[in-house]
Design an enzyme around this catalytic site. Structure first.
Site, PDB file in Angstrom:
ATOM      1  N   TRP A 150       3.591  -2.123   0.023  1.00  0.00           N
ATOM      2  CA  TRP A 150       4.027  -2.132  -1.445  1.00  0.00           C
ATOM      3  C   TRP A 150       2.978  -1.114  -2.192  1.00  0.00           C
ATOM      4  CZ3 TRP A 150      -0.111  -3.636  -4.135  1.00  0.00           C
ATOM      5  CH2 TRP A 150      -1.035  -4.518  -3.635  1.00  0.00           C
ATOM      6  N   CYS A 151       2.040  -0.884  -1.705  1.00  0.00           N
ATOM      7  CA  CYS A 151       0.819  -0.293  -2.403  1.00  0.00           C
ATOM      8  C   CYS A 151       0.990   1.343  -2.058  1.00  0.00           C
ATOM      9  CB  CYS A 151      -0.563  -0.792  -1.780  1.00  0.00           C
ATOM     10  SG  CYS A 151      -1.937   0.232  -2.687  1.00  0.00           S
ATOM     11  N   PRO A 152       1.089   2.120  -2.941  1.00  0.00           N
ATOM     12  CA  PRO A 152       1.234   3.756  -2.699  1.00  0.00           C
ATOM     13  C   PRO A 152       0.037   4.196  -1.959  1.00  0.00           C
ATOM     14  CG  PRO A 152       1.000   3.067  -4.804  1.00  0.00           C
ATOM     15  CD  PRO A 152       1.189   1.941  -4.226  1.00  0.00           C
TER      16      PRO A 152
END
Length: 133
Positions: A42-44
């Site tokens: 979920w974290c870029p």
């Protein structure tokens, strides 16, 4: 292959399994968990760091690294998250280096977020020649 994706993280740094005879470092790469809809973290920042991390640890004879997922966004943001409290992880991704020092297992350095994207710095960190160690 030195990338371990099913590593059972012990309760503390002291319990990491680094044999007394070995001078080899052990790395833990803390990542955001994968979104069940996309299959991507979920974290870029984690999505950007995964290709360089995989490339850096892909050699069969290289050091070992455990890829650890710290939870989905609500779990990660919880201040009681075990990775925050027991492993002092404050940023994602975090790549920590552990070695046996004077008979005890200790964290000897870490790279966080964009530092991992610096290929020269990442290589030096893995090889142990970085000033951040």
């Amino acid at each position: 292959m030195p990338i371990i994706t099913d590593y059972k993280l012990p309760s503390s740094v002291d319990a990491l399994d680094l044999t007394a005879e070995s001078n080899s470092p052990f790395f833990i790469s803390f990542h955001a968990s994968r979104d069940p809809n996309t299959g991507e973290p979920w974290c870029p920042d984690v999505r950007a760091a995964l290709p360089p991390l995989k490339a850096a640890f892909s050699a069969d004879a290289g050091p070992r690294v455990a890829f650890i997922e710290v939870g989905h966004r609500p779990e990660w943001r919880d201040t009681t998250n075990v990775y925050r409290t027991k492993w002092n992880v404050r940023n994602l991704p975090t790549l920590a280096r552990y070695e046996r020092v004077d008979g005890k297992v200790k964290e000897v350095g870490r790279l966080v977020e964009g530092e991992i994207l610096d290929s020269k710095r990442l290589k030096e960190f893995i090889n142990g020649s970085s000033a951040s160690l």
